[in-house]
Design a protein around this motif. Structure first.
Motif, PDB file in Angstrom:
ATOM      1  N   LEU A   7       2.273 -19.290  10.896  1.00  0.00           N
ATOM      2  CA  LEU A   7       2.289 -17.875  11.226  1.00  0.00           C
ATOM      3  C   LEU A   7       3.743 -17.435  11.362  1.00  0.00           C
ATOM      4  O   LEU A   7       4.508 -18.055  12.108  1.00  0.00           O
ATOM      5  CB  LEU A   7       1.530 -17.624  12.525  1.00  0.00           C
ATOM      6  CG  LEU A   7       1.300 -16.156  12.900  1.00  0.00           C
ATOM      7  CD1 LEU A   7       0.363 -15.490  11.906  1.00  0.00           C
ATOM      8  CD2 LEU A   7       0.741 -16.054  14.318  1.00  0.00           C
TER       9      LEU A   7
ATOM     10  N   LEU B 257      -0.460 -22.995  12.354  1.00  0.00           N
ATOM     11  CA  LEU B 257      -1.798 -22.443  12.471  1.00  0.00           C
ATOM     12  C   LEU B 257      -2.824 -23.570  12.499  1.00  0.00           C
ATOM     13  O   LEU B 257      -2.842 -24.416  11.601  1.00  0.00           O
ATOM     14  CB  LEU B 257      -2.080 -21.494  11.304  1.00  0.00           C
ATOM     15  CG  LEU B 257      -1.501 -20.084  11.472  1.00  0.00           C
ATOM     16  CD1 LEU B 257      -1.380 -19.389  10.131  1.00  0.00           C
ATOM     17  CD2 LEU B 257      -2.361 -19.259  12.426  1.00  0.00           C
TER      18      LEU B 257
ATOM     19  N   HIS C 113       7.301 -11.242  19.789  1.00  0.00           N
ATOM     20  CA  HIS C 113       5.842 -11.208  19.837  1.00  0.00           C
ATOM     21  C   HIS C 113       5.325 -12.053  21.002  1.00  0.00           C
ATOM     22  O   HIS C 113       5.925 -13.053  21.382  1.00  0.00           O
ATOM     23  CB  HIS C 113       5.275 -11.730  18.511  1.00  0.00           C
ATOM     24  CG  HIS C 113       3.823 -11.449  18.316  1.00  0.00           C
ATOM     25  ND1 HIS C 113       2.836 -12.235  18.864  1.00  0.00           N
ATOM     26  CD2 HIS C 113       3.186 -10.463  17.622  1.00  0.00           C
ATOM     27  CE1 HIS C 113       1.654 -11.752  18.512  1.00  0.00           C
ATOM     28  NE2 HIS C 113       1.827 -10.687  17.755  1.00  0.00           N
TER      29      HIS C 113
ATOM     30  N   GLU D 201      -4.718  -8.797  15.997  1.00  0.00           N
ATOM     31  CA  GLU D 201      -3.360  -8.661  15.470  1.00  0.00           C
ATOM     32  C   GLU D 201      -3.335  -7.816  14.193  1.00  0.00           C
ATOM     33  O   GLU D 201      -4.302  -7.782  13.425  1.00  0.00           O
ATOM     34  CB  GLU D 201      -2.760 -10.038  15.173  1.00  0.00           C
ATOM     35  CG  GLU D 201      -2.565 -10.902  16.397  1.00  0.00           C
ATOM     36  CD  GLU D 201      -1.516 -10.341  17.346  1.00  0.00           C
ATOM     37  OE1 GLU D 201      -0.618  -9.599  16.871  1.00  0.00           O
ATOM     38  OE2 GLU D 201      -1.586 -10.634  18.549  1.00  0.00           O
TER      39      GLU D 201
ATOM     40  N   GLU E  75      -7.217 -16.589  17.556  1.00  0.00           N
ATOM     41  CA  GLU E  75      -6.346 -15.782  18.417  1.00  0.00           C
ATOM     42  C   GLU E  75      -5.704 -14.615  17.680  1.00  0.00           C
ATOM     43  O   GLU E  75      -4.980 -13.826  18.291  1.00  0.00           O
ATOM     44  CB  GLU E  75      -5.254 -16.682  19.016  1.00  0.00           C
ATOM     45  CG  GLU E  75      -5.798 -17.776  19.923  1.00  0.00           C
ATOM     46  CD  GLU E  75      -4.697 -18.668  20.472  1.00  0.00           C
ATOM     47  OE1 GLU E  75      -4.020 -18.247  21.448  1.00  0.00           O
ATOM     48  OE2 GLU E  75      -4.497 -19.771  19.923  1.00  0.00           O
ATOM     49  N   LEU E  76      -5.961 -14.497  16.383  1.00  0.00           N
ATOM     50  CA  LEU E  76      -5.383 -13.400  15.600  1.00  0.00           C
ATOM     51  C   LEU E  76      -6.333 -12.216  15.498  1.00  0.00           C
ATOM     52  O   LEU E  76      -6.072 -11.282  14.743  1.00  0.00           O
ATOM     53  CB  LEU E  76      -5.029 -13.898  14.196  1.00  0.00           C
ATOM     54  CG  LEU E  76      -4.134 -15.133  14.107  1.00  0.00           C
ATOM     55  CD1 LEU E  76      -3.830 -15.451  12.649  1.00  0.00           C
ATOM     56  CD2 LEU E  76      -2.849 -14.940  14.895  1.00  0.00           C
ATOM     57  N   ARG E  77      -7.402 -12.252  16.279  1.00  0.00           N
ATOM     58  CA  ARG E  77      -8.460 -11.240  16.146  1.00  0.00           C
ATOM     59  C   ARG E  77      -7.926  -9.817  16.258  1.00  0.00           C
ATOM     60  O   ARG E  77      -8.337  -8.926  15.508  1.00  0.00           O
ATOM     61  CB  ARG E  77      -9.535 -11.487  17.207  1.00  0.00           C
ATOM     62  CG  ARG E  77     -10.700 -10.512  17.155  1.00  0.00           C
ATOM     63  CD  ARG E  77     -11.749 -10.883  18.176  1.00  0.00           C
ATOM     64  NE  ARG E  77     -12.278 -12.220  17.910  1.00  0.00           N
ATOM     65  CZ  ARG E  77     -13.282 -12.454  17.067  1.00  0.00           C
ATOM     66  NH1 ARG E  77     -13.857 -11.435  16.431  1.00  0.00           N
ATOM     67  NH2 ARG E  77     -13.708 -13.678  16.871  1.00  0.00           N
TER      68      ARG E  77
ATOM     69  N   LEU F 243      -2.146  -7.625  10.595  1.00  0.00           N
ATOM     70  CA  LEU F 243      -1.807  -8.662   9.637  1.00  0.00           C
ATOM     71  C   LEU F 243      -1.212  -8.065   8.366  1.00  0.00           C
ATOM     72  O   LEU F 243      -1.698  -7.053   7.856  1.00  0.00           O
ATOM     73  CB  LEU F 243      -3.043  -9.483   9.276  1.00  0.00           C
ATOM     74  CG  LEU F 243      -3.734 -10.199  10.440  1.00  0.00           C
ATOM     75  CD1 LEU F 243      -4.960 -10.948   9.938  1.00  0.00           C
ATOM     76  CD2 LEU F 243      -2.777 -11.145  11.126  1.00  0.00           C
TER      77      LEU F 243
ATOM     78  N   TRP G  93      -6.502 -19.721  14.638  1.00  0.00           N
ATOM     79  CA  TRP G  93      -6.806 -18.528  13.852  1.00  0.00           C
ATOM     80  C   TRP G  93      -7.599 -17.506  14.660  1.00  0.00           C
ATOM     81  O   TRP G  93      -7.414 -16.298  14.497  1.00  0.00           O
ATOM     82  CB  TRP G  93      -7.598 -18.924  12.602  1.00  0.00           C
ATOM     83  CG  TRP G  93      -6.781 -19.659  11.584  1.00  0.00           C
ATOM     84  CD1 TRP G  93      -6.617 -21.004  11.484  1.00  0.00           C
ATOM     85  CD2 TRP G  93      -6.021 -19.079  10.521  1.00  0.00           C
ATOM     86  NE1 TRP G  93      -5.796 -21.314  10.431  1.00  0.00           N
ATOM     87  CE2 TRP G  93      -5.427 -20.149   9.805  1.00  0.00           C
ATOM     88  CE3 TRP G  93      -5.807 -17.777  10.084  1.00  0.00           C
ATOM     89  CZ2 TRP G  93      -4.614 -19.942   8.699  1.00  0.00           C
ATOM     90  CZ3 TRP G  93      -5.000 -17.575   8.972  1.00  0.00           C
ATOM     91  CH2 TRP G  93      -4.416 -18.631   8.292  1.00  0.00           C
TER      92      TRP G  93
ATOM     93  N   LEU H  74       6.167 -14.438  12.605  1.00  0.00           N
ATOM     94  CA  LEU H  74       6.061 -13.313  13.524  1.00  0.00           C
ATOM     95  C   LEU H  74       7.411 -13.048  14.189  1.00  0.00           C
ATOM     96  O   LEU H  74       8.289 -13.924  14.218  1.00  0.00           O
ATOM     97  CB  LEU H  74       4.997 -13.580  14.584  1.00  0.00           C
ATOM     98  CG  LEU H  74       5.233 -14.649  15.655  1.00  0.00           C
ATOM     99  CD1 LEU H  74       4.079 -14.636  16.649  1.00  0.00           C
ATOM    100  CD2 LEU H  74       5.426 -16.039  15.105  1.00  0.00           C
TER     101      LEU H  74
END
Length: 341
Positions: A179, A270, A185, A201, A197-199, A203, A195, A181
């Motif tokens: 990832l 990731l 962040h 975010e 935890e990117l709900r 992208l 993955w 970033l």
């Protein structure tokens, strides 16, 4: 005149090599006299060749009233195609006369893999095969597969996916995804991230038909994360610039990470799922490779199967650091794939 029509003139039933050669000489030199001298012709003989070619095209190719002579719109469309056609024909004749010299090799390659891996290999190949010519097509995975299907390239260095039956595969190494970033962040202080935890975010995505996008979409689906693409780009350098500007974050394979990483950015491994991309050589099964092409393929296999495991495990910045005595903190190292995958 369209490009398709130009190709028909060059490769179709009206192929006129003497006329094309005369046209190219006049276009490049801007003078009938100098063009005739280059070709060893009289000016009337040169003019007759051009007139026959213009009869085929149905249009004037040169503005003879201008000094130096200029191309018409039709001539401007024809010139680059004619130069390429004549150049390829000369190279083919050279290869046929002496197959060990002057060999042209055409390679498809993902731009990130070309930048990171091919420079030293091509330099060594040039020293061993000084008469060889290498043409590198830096294209997307979709474009590379199209060139393989059309048998337009000798082989390709790319991510291995669902290849067709007529494409041979030589796996070289597997690489994980990271990832990318901003350091500001909320996740940047971590060493890894799941993955799921990117709900929520924003992208940044690569092109919808790219192999990276397909793999990332699959990982997000497995983690039950709905895709929330805010920015979609074609080139990875653009994607990284979008992340640096705060437009979102992006998942990239190890070899696609910028080196060095731009200031203000960080990378996290990731996990769950631990997504990897398999890199390898792809070649048309029915294509007969020249000795120079086979030599270059072997050199790439040797070089890329030695890709430092630190670079695959922790990204490009880790490759320059000595390996720590303790077990790696970002998960188990991924070993290069075996020749049989």
């Amino acid at each position: 005149m369209t490009t398709r029509c130009v190709r028909c003139i060059i490769w179709g039933m009206y192929l006129d090599l003497p006329g094309l050669e005369a046209f190219i000489a006049v276009a490049e030199l801007g003078s009938f006299r100098r063009a005739a001298s280059r070709l060893g012709l009289s000016q009337p003989a040169l003019t007759r060749r051009l007139q026959r070619l213009e009869a085929v095209t149905g249009a004037e190719l040169l503005d003879r009233r201008a000094q130096p002579i200029r191309l018409t719109a039709t001539g401007t469309a024809l010139l680059p195609e004619a130069q390429e056609a004549i150049g390829r024909l000369r190279a083919a004749i050279r290869r046929a006369v002496d197959p060990d010299r002057g060999q042209r090799i055409e390679i498809g390659c993902l731009p990130t893999l070309a930048v990171r891996h091919l420079g030293p290999v091509l330099a060594a190949h040039g020293a061993a095969w000084p008469e060889s010519e290498v043409v590198l097509h830096e294209s997307s995975a979709t474009e590379i597969r199209a060139m393989l299907d059309a048998n337009r390239i000798d082989f390709a260095l790319a991510a291995i996916g669902a290849e067709r039956w007529n494409v041979e595969r030589v796996p070289l190494f597997d690489e994980p995804f990271f990832l990318v970033l901003p350091r500001s962040h909320r996740l940047a202080a971590r060493e890894s991230v799941a993955w799921a935890e990117l709900r929520d975010e924003k992208l940044v995505s690569t092109h919808a038909v790219s192999e990276n996008r397909r793999l990332v979409d699959a990982a997000l689906d497995q983690a039950r994360v709905p895709t929330t693409w805010r920015v979609e780009v074609r080139h990875l350098a653009t994607a990284v610039a979008m992340v640096a500007a705060g437009a979102g974050i992006i998942a990239l394979p190890a070899s696609a990470l910028p080196e060095p990483l731009p200031p203000g950015l960080a990378t996290l491994r990731l996990l769950r799922p631990a997504l990897t991309r398999r890199v390898g050589l792809l070649s048309p099964r029915e294509r007969q490779l020249s000795p120079a092409a086979r030599s270059l393929m072997a050199a790439i296999v040797t070089a890329l199967r030695r890709v430092p495991e630190a670079a695959l495990r922790c990204g490009p910045e880790a490759a320059a650091r000595p390996a720590p005595p303790a077990a790696p903190r970002r998960g188990r190292a991924l070993r290069p794939a075996s020749p049989h995958g």
